[in-house]
Design an enzyme around this catalytic site. Structure first.
Site, PDB file in Angstrom:
ATOM      1  N   HIS A 358      26.384  42.856  -5.361  1.00  8.56           N
ATOM      2  CA  HIS A 358      26.079  41.785  -4.412  1.00  8.56           C
ATOM      3  C   HIS A 358      25.973  42.218  -2.966  1.00  8.56           C
ATOM      4  O   HIS A 358      25.778  41.389  -2.091  1.00  8.56           O
ATOM      5  CB  HIS A 358      27.141  40.685  -4.503  1.00  8.56           C
ATOM      6  CG  HIS A 358      26.907  39.771  -5.653  1.00  8.56           C
ATOM      7  ND1 HIS A 358      26.076  38.671  -5.558  1.00  8.56           N
ATOM      8  CD2 HIS A 358      27.357  39.795  -6.911  1.00  8.56           C
ATOM      9  CE1 HIS A 358      26.049  38.058  -6.732  1.00  8.56           C
ATOM     10  NE2 HIS A 358      26.812  38.722  -7.580  1.00  8.56           N
ATOM     11  N   LYS A 546      26.117  28.907   6.854  1.00  3.07           N
ATOM     12  CA  LYS A 546      26.459  30.034   5.978  1.00  3.07           C
ATOM     13  C   LYS A 546      27.724  30.652   6.560  1.00  3.07           C
ATOM     14  O   LYS A 546      28.123  30.311   7.664  1.00  3.07           O
ATOM     15  CB  LYS A 546      25.324  31.058   5.940  1.00  3.07           C
ATOM     16  CG  LYS A 546      24.811  31.464   7.329  1.00  3.07           C
ATOM     17  CD  LYS A 546      23.663  32.466   7.270  1.00  3.07           C
ATOM     18  CE  LYS A 546      22.335  31.887   6.864  1.00  3.07           C
ATOM     19  NZ  LYS A 546      21.865  32.365   5.577  1.00  3.07           N
ATOM     20  N   LYS A 552      24.540  38.421   9.589  1.00  7.62           N
ATOM     21  CA  LYS A 552      23.720  37.221   9.412  1.00  7.62           C
ATOM     22  C   LYS A 552      23.117  36.745  10.738  1.00  7.62           C
ATOM     23  O   LYS A 552      22.262  35.880  10.769  1.00  7.62           O
ATOM     24  CB  LYS A 552      24.551  36.105   8.773  1.00  7.62           C
ATOM     25  CG  LYS A 552      24.897  36.366   7.291  1.00  7.62           C
ATOM     26  CD  LYS A 552      25.787  35.244   6.729  1.00  7.62           C
ATOM     27  CE  LYS A 552      26.199  35.454   5.290  1.00  7.62           C
ATOM     28  NZ  LYS A 552      25.184  35.038   4.298  1.00  7.62           N
ATOM     29  N   THR A 654      21.242  32.331  -1.008  1.00  3.20           N
ATOM     30  CA  THR A 654      20.883  31.206  -1.872  1.00  3.20           C
ATOM     31  C   THR A 654      20.724  29.942  -1.042  1.00  3.20           C
ATOM     32  O   THR A 654      20.045  29.006  -1.444  1.00  3.20           O
ATOM     33  CB  THR A 654      21.946  30.963  -2.959  1.00  3.20           C
ATOM     34  OG1 THR A 654      23.238  30.937  -2.337  1.00  3.20           O
ATOM     35  CG2 THR A 654      21.899  32.025  -4.037  1.00  3.20           C
ATOM     36  N   LYS A 658      18.081  26.571  -1.312  1.00  2.00           N
ATOM     37  CA  LYS A 658      18.431  25.140  -1.240  1.00  2.00           C
ATOM     38  C   LYS A 658      17.593  24.440  -0.176  1.00  2.00           C
ATOM     39  O   LYS A 658      17.116  23.320  -0.369  1.00  2.00           O
ATOM     40  CB  LYS A 658      19.914  24.971  -0.900  1.00  2.00           C
ATOM     41  CG  LYS A 658      20.868  25.585  -1.906  1.00  2.00           C
ATOM     42  CD  LYS A 658      22.299  25.626  -1.326  1.00  2.00           C
ATOM     43  CE  LYS A 658      23.174  26.603  -2.090  1.00  2.00           C
ATOM     44  NZ  LYS A 658      24.427  26.924  -1.353  1.00  2.00           N
TER      45      LYS A 658
END
Ligand SMILES: *Cc1c(COP(=O)(O)O)cnc(C)c1O
Length: 815
Positions: A358, A546, A552, A654, A658
């Site tokens: 991951h 998130k 990020k 993910t 969405k």
């Protein structure tokens, strides 16, 4: 599939029956919480029946089973999901309405169980839904943490962590299976010898016994009786607290051992994409693995009477390296308890285990000190040494005399156990979670392993439970889609593609806009109530939700917002598309930069939101305590989805899926699954910016990146960073943040994630977003293209790929 017992009247009767028997209440004087629990009990009864039936079928049929091990399952609330899947949502809504309740209010009574940190745990939950629906015989295994991820409060702009006690109302869905209680041995010493028959016997001394008590959560699938089971282990001490011991002086010792054992399932580690290195965490991992394998093996022996066929009947799927100890633990069971030779056992193990990677972030690749493993699980460490020795011999054949390479690929080296290396050595399949990520694994991170075992490496791009994230979270959009293309997409998400041909349908595009606006209103109401901020309904809802992590790049978003603020201050009457920037994210409690970033968001929110010169042109909102139930409100309301990680670092994402499924347009880098989203919707229906992976990696590797010239030459950036250094009038000093960008720190180079480098490109993409938003018809067209092409990101598809390419089990999914 309306079933016989699920008519409105039958449900009313069942709910009032539960209220009477469980709470001694008539409907009229029951609390909302009691009504919730009564509803949950009614739904649970139906599920339990199916779960027993499914288990019986599994045992009778002897088909291959999938066991999905993960330290986290972020399942979200269950009542609505189960009612939806069972086809009883309309009848339940009607029944409650006649009893005087709003369905939505009753759903709100359920705790949102936080048994996960973020993407990893949510993925596991989406996969349970996919397995149940596509007919895979699957069981998930995890820990029943008494305290899940902390509850986040914002006080004076700062994150404060509070314990989350979700069990009180979450308990309804957990069915104890006391008969399957197992004992896990932690610590102590071992003594092995060969007995008269020449067989090795391993004796355990002075270990701490910990009972693993299973609780089963039935996970429903849509339009099927197949139930996936989520088995959560709770740690209990077998040592009774005997008051009689008090005087004998043994009492305190007993209490201590008792407490130590039960601590194992006390709390979820709140670090996301980061290794923790704590002894309790390693105990948790072994506890999960050992209890799970003992359970599976005991059932297998009952059913087949031999372990020789184990790998034919079971797949042990490990979601990230956290459960990698399945490899040595299954070796232990097969050799010590079932008399297999090393070779026989290794054959079984290495054909039963599959591993999903991951992350490529070095700080997240797990390594455990040999000394700690030795102390907590001496027999397991012994087995790991043996695996390592044999593996290194094998490596020698591939890389003779290349000591450096062999030591790099070894499982045990520098006094640590490298979990990823162990996982690769002991499994038949290694997969990444997006096309780009799987390529990076093969070409860079695990390149040498790929050279040796090319056939082990595969890709399965992540997916999301589209029934939860679209059908349940966005019923108005679902109704519109159903009207246009029928309801087939609920089971066959690729049918959403039919919408692609409807881009000329002006009325459809208008309704899409209206539905988005209604969902924005719902979020605006939530923000008004919780943040006291009045947002502009005509502004772009631009969302970044998130976990907070430097890679990020929430900071890139922040810098850009400050630059927009400067522009508006210079010219309040400039032509500007109003924007509302919405953030939500938790920071690991020990991650100082992440926590400071949250504070920074709140500082600029305070400044901007209260500046009369800005008015409702620009607002910044930080939504507290981001979690699944909030995501279900946020996703349908979002217009812009921020997926702006530095290219090469986000394995998949993910959240991005969405958002697109709910019609938001992505502004993103070519990272993780964004690449496939771009490919699916076409580059004209997404806002791509920034360096791509090869460029970003080469620049980082060259060591030549220096943000200083950018800062000095780019007036916009200089002004933003100088403003951060000067502060925002609330007395908080952010020079540490500016220093990280300009000079580096915490052992990292200046601007490690190359935010300044990508800034101009990001600002230009944001400008394109604004221009497009001025043309609602074009915007809604793009939104439609995103929805139409989101079907491939459903978890049903991911699960069908796992089933076909890795697990080799059947599904009823049609690609
Ligand atoms: C989907 C989801 C995530 C993952 O978000 P990413 O943007 O992919 O990192 C994290 N937390 C919650 C609550 C989610 O629902």
């Amino acid at each position: 599939m309306p079933r016989k017992n699920f008519t409105k009247n039958a449900l009313k009767e069942a709910i009032s029956g539960k209220l009477k028997r469980h709470f001694g209440r008539e409907v009229e004087d029951a609390s909302k919480e009691q009504v919730y629990e009564a509803c949950a009990l009614v739904v649970r009864d139906a599920l339990t029946e199916h779960m027993i039936q499914t288990q019986n079928e599994v045992e009778r049929g002897g088909e291959r089973q999938v066991h999905y091990l993960c330290m986290e399952f972020l399942v979200g609330r269950s009542l609505r999901n189960n009612a939806y899947n069972l086809g009883m949502l309309p009848a339940l809504t009607a029944a409650l309405s006649e009893m005087g309740y709003e369905m939505a209010d009753i759903f709100e009574e359920e705790a949102d169980p936080g048994l996960g940190n973020g993407g990893l745990g949510r993925l596991a939950a989406c996969y349970m839904d996919g397995m149940a629906t596509t007919g895979v015989r699957g069981t998930g295994y995890s820990i029943r943490y008494e305290h899940g991820i902390f509850k986040q409060k914002i006080e004076d702009g700062k994150q404060v962590e509070l314990p989350d006690s979700w069990l009180a109302s979450g308990d309804v869905w957990h069915i104890p299976a006391l008969d399957d209680t197992r004992e896990v041995k932690i610590g102590g010493t071992i003594n092995s010898y060969f007995n008269d028959q020449g067989k090795m016997v391993v004796e355990y001394h002075d270990y701490t016994p910990v009972l693993a008590v299973p609780y089963d959560m039935p996970i429903s699938g849509y339009d099927t009786d197949n139930i996936a089971r989520l088995r959560l282990w709770e740690a209990k001490s077998p040592i009774a607290l005997d008051m009689k011991l008090f005087s004998s002086g043994e009492y305190l010792k007993a209490v201590e051992k008792h407490a130590l054992a039960e601590t194992i399932s006390m709390v979820l580690y709140p670090e996301d994409n980061h290794r923790e290195g704590q002894s309790l965490r390693l105990k948790q991992q072994y506890f999960l693995v050992s209890a799970t394998l003992q359970d599976i093996c005991a059932k297998h022996m009952q059913q087949f009477g031999t372990m020789a066929n184990f790998a034919h009947k079971h797949v042990l799927h490990i979601n990230d390296t956290h459960p990698t100890l399945v490899i040595p633990e299954l070796m232990r069971i097969l050799m010590d308890d079932h008399d297999m030779s090393w070779e026989q056992a290794w054959n079984v193990v290495s054909q039963a285990v599959a591993y999903t990677n991951h992350t490529v972030m070095p700080e997240a690749l797990e390594c455990w000190p040999v000394s700690l493993m030795q102390e907590l699980m001496p027999r397991i460490m012994q087995i790991i040494y043996e695996i390592n020795e044999r593996f290194c011999k094998q490596l020698w054949d591939y890389f003779p005399n290349d000591f450096q390479k062999i030591s790099k690929l070894a499982i045990v080296s520098d006094n640590v156990v490298r979990m990823a290396n162990l996982a690769i050595a002991g499994s038949f399949s290694v997969n990444g979670v997006s096309a780009l990520h799987s390529e990076i694994l093969k070409e860079r991170v695990f390149n040498d392993f790929y050279t040796i075992f090319p056939a082990k490496f595969r890709n399965v791009t992540n997916g999301i439970a589209h029934r939860r994230w679209l059908c349940e979270a966005n019923p108005a959009l679902t109704e519109l889609i159903s009207e246009k293309i029928g309801t087939g997409f609920i089971k066959h998400p690729s049918e959403l593609k039919v919408l692609e041909s409807m881009g000329e349908d002006k009325a459809l595009l208008i309704r899409l806009g209206e539905i988005k606006r209604a969902n924005k209103q719902r979020l605006a109401d939530y923000i008004k109530e919780h943040n006291g901020i009045e947002v502009n309904m005509d502004s772009i809802f631009d969302v970044q939700v998130k976990r907070l992590h430097e890679y990020k790049r929430q900071m890139l978003n922040i810098l850009h917002i400050i630059s927009l603020y400067h522009k508006l201050k210079d010219d309040p009457n400039m032509d500007f598309v109003p924007r509302t920037y919405i953030f939500g994210s938790k920071a690991a409690p020990g991650y100082a930069v992440a926590k400071k970033t949250i504070q920074l968001i709140n500082s600029i929110a305070n400044m901007i939101n209260n500046d009369p010169a800005i008015g409702d042109k620009l607002k910044v909102v930080f939504i507290e305590d981001y979690k699944v139930s909030l995501a279900e409100i946020i996703m349908p309301a979002a217009e812009v989805s921020e997926q702006i990680s530095i290219a090469g670092k986000e394995a998949s994402g993910t959240g991005n899926m969405k958002f697109m499924m709910n019609g938001a347009l992505t502004i993103g880098t070519m990272d993780g699954a964004n690449v496939e989203i771009c490919e699916a919707v076409g580059v004209e229906n997404i806002f791509i910016f920034g360096m791509e992976t090869p460029e970003a990696e080469a620049l980082a590797a060259s060591g030549s990146y220096n943000p200083m010239p950018i800062y000095n030459d780019n007036h916009t950036i200089k002004r933003v960073i100088d403003h951060i250094i000067a502060g925002f009038g609330d007395g908080v000093d952010y020079t540490d943040i500016a220093n990280l960008l300009l000079h580096g720190g915490n052992g990292g180079p200046a601007d490690r994630y190359m935010i300044l480098k990508d800034f101009d490109s990001y600002a230009a993409a944001q400008e394109r977003v604004g221009q497009m938003y001025r043309r609602p018809e074009n915007w809604n067209y793009m939104s439609l293209m995103n929805i139409a092409n989101s079907g491939r990101f459903a978890s049903d598809r991911s699960i069908a790929e796992y089933a076909q390419n890795i697990w080799r089990v059947k599904t009823n999914f049609a690609f």
